[in-house]
Write an enzyme that holds these catalytic residues in place. Structure first.
Site, PDB file in Angstrom:
ATOM      1  N   GLY A 355       5.062  -5.077   1.012  1.00  0.00           N
ATOM      2  CA  GLY A 355       4.129  -6.064   1.535  1.00  0.00           C
ATOM      3  C   GLY A 355       4.134  -6.083   3.042  1.00  0.00           C
ATOM      4  O   GLY A 355       4.935  -5.388   3.691  1.00  0.00           O
ATOM      5  N   PRO A 356       3.250  -6.852   3.656  1.00  0.00           N
ATOM      6  CA  PRO A 356       3.161  -6.906   5.123  1.00  0.00           C
ATOM      7  C   PRO A 356       4.397  -7.538   5.750  1.00  0.00           C
ATOM      8  O   PRO A 356       5.201  -8.182   5.052  1.00  0.00           O
ATOM      9  CB  PRO A 356       1.909  -7.762   5.365  1.00  0.00           C
ATOM     10  CG  PRO A 356       1.719  -8.533   4.107  1.00  0.00           C
ATOM     11  CD  PRO A 356       2.237  -7.686   2.997  1.00  0.00           C
ATOM     12  N   PRO A 357       4.577  -7.379   7.057  1.00  0.00           N
ATOM     13  CA  PRO A 357       5.759  -7.955   7.727  1.00  0.00           C
ATOM     14  C   PRO A 357       5.757  -9.477   7.671  1.00  0.00           C
ATOM     15  O   PRO A 357       4.703 -10.120   7.724  1.00  0.00           O
ATOM     16  CB  PRO A 357       5.620  -7.457   9.172  1.00  0.00           C
ATOM     17  CG  PRO A 357       4.674  -6.301   9.112  1.00  0.00           C
ATOM     18  CD  PRO A 357       3.750  -6.581   7.978  1.00  0.00           C
ATOM     19  N   GLY A 358       6.954 -10.045   7.575  1.00  0.00           N
ATOM     20  CA  GLY A 358       7.115 -11.483   7.714  1.00  0.00           C
ATOM     21  C   GLY A 358       6.789 -12.315   6.495  1.00  0.00           C
ATOM     22  O   GLY A 358       6.636 -13.528   6.607  1.00  0.00           O
ATOM     23  N   GLY A 360       8.782 -12.418   3.692  1.00  0.00           N
ATOM     24  CA  GLY A 360       9.985 -12.857   2.996  1.00  0.00           C
ATOM     25  C   GLY A 360      10.678 -11.805   2.170  1.00  0.00           C
ATOM     26  O   GLY A 360      11.504 -12.138   1.311  1.00  0.00           O
ATOM     27  N   LYS A 361      10.422 -10.525   2.430  1.00  0.00           N
ATOM     28  CA  LYS A 361      11.051  -9.472   1.617  1.00  0.00           C
ATOM     29  C   LYS A 361      12.558  -9.456   1.818  1.00  0.00           C
ATOM     30  O   LYS A 361      13.328  -9.419   0.850  1.00  0.00           O
ATOM     31  CB  LYS A 361      10.444  -8.108   1.987  1.00  0.00           C
ATOM     32  CG  LYS A 361       8.946  -8.016   1.753  1.00  0.00           C
ATOM     33  CD  LYS A 361       8.422  -6.622   1.991  1.00  0.00           C
ATOM     34  CE  LYS A 361       8.567  -6.179   3.425  1.00  0.00           C
ATOM     35  NZ  LYS A 361       7.746  -6.954   4.358  1.00  0.00           N
ATOM     36  N   THR A 362      12.986  -9.450   3.063  1.00  0.00           N
ATOM     37  CA  THR A 362      14.426  -9.387   3.348  1.00  0.00           C
ATOM     38  C   THR A 362      15.130 -10.669   2.914  1.00  0.00           C
ATOM     39  O   THR A 362      16.231 -10.626   2.344  1.00  0.00           O
ATOM     40  CB  THR A 362      14.644  -9.139   4.844  1.00  0.00           C
ATOM     41  OG1 THR A 362      13.999  -7.929   5.222  1.00  0.00           O
ATOM     42  CG2 THR A 362      16.124  -9.035   5.163  1.00  0.00           C
ATOM     43  N   SER A 677     -14.886  -0.126   0.604  1.00  0.00           N
ATOM     44  CA  SER A 677     -15.230  -1.429   0.041  1.00  0.00           C
ATOM     45  C   SER A 677     -16.396  -2.110   0.745  1.00  0.00           C
ATOM     46  O   SER A 677     -16.858  -3.147   0.289  1.00  0.00           O
ATOM     47  CB  SER A 677     -14.010  -2.351   0.070  1.00  0.00           C
ATOM     48  OG  SER A 677     -13.608  -2.603   1.401  1.00  0.00           O
ATOM     49  N   LYS A 720      -8.752 -10.708   0.930  1.00  0.00           N
ATOM     50  CA  LYS A 720     -10.119 -10.760   1.458  1.00  0.00           C
ATOM     51  C   LYS A 720     -10.749 -12.130   1.227  1.00  0.00           C
ATOM     52  O   LYS A 720     -11.353 -12.719   2.137  1.00  0.00           O
ATOM     53  CB  LYS A 720     -10.958  -9.670   0.806  1.00  0.00           C
ATOM     54  CG  LYS A 720     -10.570  -8.254   1.210  1.00  0.00           C
ATOM     55  CD  LYS A 720     -11.393  -7.226   0.461  1.00  0.00           C
ATOM     56  CE  LYS A 720     -11.001  -5.804   0.884  1.00  0.00           C
ATOM     57  NZ  LYS A 720     -11.743  -4.777   0.149  1.00  0.00           N
TER      58      LYS A 720
END
Length: 794
Positions: A355-358, A360-362, A677, A720
């Site tokens: 997913g994108p940065p920031g 909550g992955k870590t 798209s 989107k």
């Protein structure tokens, strides 16, 4: 005046005029030439260097310029002749031939080129510098100062000096031949000076190296002697054999208690035996000791007691993170499977948080470790370009270390940690190897029970480690590596979710970090929304936290200056504190326009709307595309152009309209754009412009189109729609195949929007164009509006 002389070929030497060179001749061809010269009263020969060192000499294998020399001191022996060659002058071989089994040359004198003015200051300085440097070189080679000075004083002529020095230079034959062929005296002096200076520098460097080596050896011998004396003194005082030996005993005791596998135990015993034989001062003993200490620090049998409870894990995830419902469900399913699989002895999957940065992955990985009661360790793989980063270096290299995997295990101090491989999509590749390939063994549950690090050289069991990887773009991960992991997608937060995260987590943390208590700063919801919309553009909340921190620091400064004691910040007070807004998101158009449609796009920072503008003009039926469009987006525009021209009759496009040029522009021209798209948006803008029908400003659309008018599915629908809702759009046209993706939308968003799922472009145009209906697969329009001077059909 030319003369015919026997040739004496030289394989690895060059004779200069004024020099004496003893040689041993053994080749039959050379012996015949020497005998012929001895029969002549002048005893003269032509000495010339060979171009290569072959045994057989041919005229083509000789240089043209050589030295006319006189034979002296002839000594005959078995198999050859020893003779001294006395160089007389330079000569040029005009013709070379074979006579009675030896080579002869017709030689003319090579005239030296004197300087135009022998008293020129530059030439005089050059002459003196060569003389001084030659004396310096001779003295560095060990010749007596008196002999050197006496020899140089006997040669006042610059040309003879250059020849004398050139004869003693240690340079290849090719360069010596170049000095012989330098007929201009000034040029010869310059070349000789370069060679002399270079050899002086080499000798100086050698002397410096020898001096340093002697100092180092002397220092080691002195250290060894002092250590032996220290041992003797300690022995006399009854203090044992020193702290170093005590530490070795501790290391040995620790190694003996480790539950090592058979292969590792064998290697440890072998290295300990080597260490025992080596002295403490040797470099090899330090390498062996470092290796054994690394073995002792690894968690071969140390485990953390695991107390996994799925209900407790759900509570911890909710405490640490707001939203992310799908992610939490997938993590809890994974933990439940892990719990049962462990009881049955099965090996679970490896998770990849994408997913994108920031978003909550870590931090989710940290929460998993907390919920399981395991140690947590993280390594960043961003920019790793060498296989040794993963597997380590072999011990043959100086300064070798284990790879990042084993260093992480040593840091964890446990055999079963939660191990986060951060930024796995940013692995590089170089000629040293591919780190992604090295990770294949680490992330394969069927193989990682015997992972072998190059430094360790023995298997290490990683099967009890819970590996979790993170990535921003999974398309950058090699296929075999991606196949070993189960992807968990992290979508961006909605504005409402960001508001809740800020209120529940970020504001309190920033107040504490900036020395404030809860009642000193209060942020209203409107103020936080203003920060979110006008000062951040991201899918996560990192920038939002930084901006909240800026607000807190502004207030801290005012409180410290005793200007205020506490404050409440509303929307109107955000700009005076943070400055002008740095983000300007698109807003929905206020009215319908001909040739302007509203599309949607998605980036790692979140979704948003974009406008597609189309304008017809007189021309030849060409299509003009601007706005930094990528190849795929250009193909979508061409497909829409072909569709409009092919169906001009029932799209109410005048026959002359298809002969017009159409210019399609997507604003924000400095930003590159690509993807399929935008097909519906481009077709809507184009048909609107050619037919004179305004496109609806309150409808946003996304979907790929085909020449047959079918609508194909796209990605990133949730982001989107969220971005378009933020811009003020509430009606959406999407592909029919994407209808199931609407379930990913938050409930409050689903209740606010109207979504039309379409399968054909005709269905889409019936919605996106004003006063348009679809009957029997054809579009029917109300009263048409003229545009751009076209006579449009109804």
């Amino acid at each position: 005046m030319s003369k015919t002389l026997p040739i004496v070929p030289m394989r690895s030497a060059v004779l200069f005029p004024g020099m004496s060179l003893p040689i041993a001749a053994a080749r039959p061809q050379t012996l015949r030439g020497i005998e012929a010269a001895l029969r002549d009263p002048s005893h003269r020969v032509f000495v010339v260097a060979q171009r290569d060192e072959s045994e057989e000499v041919t005229p083509d294998g000789l240089y043209t310029i050589g030295t006319i020399a006189t034979l002296s001191s002839v000594q005959r022996g078995l198999g050859g002749v020893r003779v001294a060659l006395e160089g007389v002058e330079r000569g040029i071989a005009m013709r070379v031939s074979t006579e009675d089994g030896y080579l002869v040359a017709t030689v003319s004198e090579a005239t030296e080129l004197q300087p135009l003015d022998p008293k020129d200051p530059t030439f005089v300085a050059l002459h003196r510098e060569v003389r001084a440097r030659a004396a310096e070189l001779a003295k560095k080679r060990g010749l007596p100062d008196e002999a050197v000075d006496q020899m140089l004083e006997q040669i006042p002529e610059p040309g003879r000096l250059a020849d004398l020095v050139a004869g003693y230079l240690e340079v290849p034959v090719v360069e010596r031949q170049g000095l012989l062929e330098a007929l201009a005296i000034e040029d010869r002096l310059r070349r000789v000076l370069i060679h002399v200076t270079r050899q002086i520098d080499v000798i100086s460097a050698q002397e410096d190296i020898q001096s340093k080596v002697k100092e180092e050896l002397g220092g080691r011998q002195r250290e060894h002697y002092l250590r032996e004396q220290l041992r003797a003194i300690q022995k006399e005082l009854g203090q044992g054999e020193g702290g170093a030996d005590d530490s070795l005993k501790e290391l040995k005791a620790k190694l003996d208690t480790l539950p090592l596998p058979a292969d590792a135990r064998k290697e440890v015993d072998r290295e300990w035996s080597r260490l025992s034989r080596l002295g403490n001062e040797s470099m090899e003993s330090q390498v062996a000791r470092t290796y054994l200490e690394t073995i002792a620090e690894l968690p071969w049998g140390t485990r953390t007691d695991e107390h996994l409870d799925v209900q407790q894990a759900a509570k911890i995830l909710d405490e640490d993170h707001f939203g992310l419902g799908d992610v939490k469900d997938r993590v809890l399913e994974f933990l439940a499977v892990h719990q049962l699989s462990k009881q049955e002895g099965k090996k679970g999957r490896i998770l990849l948080f994408a997913g994108p940065p920031g978003v909550g992955k870590t931090s989710i990985a940290k929460s998993i470790a907390r919920a399981m009661g395991r140690k947590y360790v993280r390594i960043s793989l961003g920019g790793a370009r060498d296989e040794a980063d993963i597997r380590g270096h072999r011990r043959t290299y100086i300064g070798a270390l284990p790879g990042r995997i084993l260093q992480g295990m040593k840091q964890a101090g446990s055999k079963n940690p939660v191990f986060l491989l951060d930024e796995v999509d940013k692995l590089g590749m170089s000629h040293h190897g591919d780190p992604a390939s090295a990770l294949l063994e680490v992330l394969d549950p069927a193989q990682n029970d015997s992972f072998t690090d190059h430094y360790l050289a023995v298997p290490f069991d990683l099967s009890e480690v819970m590996f979790i990887a993170t990535a921003n773009f999974i398309q950058n991960i090699p296929g075999p590596l991606l196949d070993r992991m189960e992807v968990v997608d992290f979508a961006g937060y909605t504005e409402q979710e960001k508001l809740a995260i800020a209120k529940n987590y970020l504001v309190a943390r920033q107040l504490e970090d900036n020395g404030l208590v809860a009642d000193q700063l209060t942020l209203t919801d409107d103020a936080i929304r203003e920060v979110i919309s006008s000062y951040t553009r991201e899918a996560g909340v990192r920038q939002l936290e930084r901006e909240l921190g800026r607000l807190a620091r502004k207030v801290t400064r005012r409180i410290a200056a005793k200007e205020i004691e506490r404050t409440t910040i509303d929307r109107g007070e955000v700009r005076p504190l943070l400055g002008r807004p740095r983000v300007h998101p698109e807003k929905a158009a206020r009215e319908d326009q001909v040739g302007v449609s509203t599309g949607m796009y998605y980036t790692p920072a979140g979704g948003d709307i974009m406008f597609v503008e189309a304008s017809p003009m007189r021309g030849k039926g060409d299509l003009i595309l601007t706005g930094q469009l990528g190849d795929v987006m250009k193909e979508s525009a061409r497909a829409a152009w072909t569709y409009a021209r092919a169906h001009a009759d029932w799209l109410s496009i005048d026959d002359r309209g298809v002969e017009y040029d159409v210019h399609i522009h997507v604003p924000a021209g400095a930003i590159p754009k690509d993807g399929p798209s935008a097909g519906i948006a481009m077709a809507t803008a184009m048909v609107s412009a050619l037919s004179g029908r305004p496109a609806r400003h309150d409808v946003a659309m996304t979907g790929e189109i085909t020449l047959a008018g079918r609508i194909l599915p796209i990605g990133g629908l949730k982001e989107k729609i969220l971005g378009a809702v933020r811009a003020g759009i509430t009606h959406f046209v999407i592909p029919k195949d994407n209808e199931a993706d609407l379930e990913d939308l938050p409930t409050e968003v689903r209740n606010r929007v109207e979504v039309s799922a379409v399968e054909t472009l005709a269905e889409a145009l019936a919605i996106t164009l004003r006063d348009t209906t679809l009957r029997d697969g054809r579009l029917f329009f109300g009263e048409a509006r003229g545009g751009d001077g076209l006579q449009l059909a109804h």
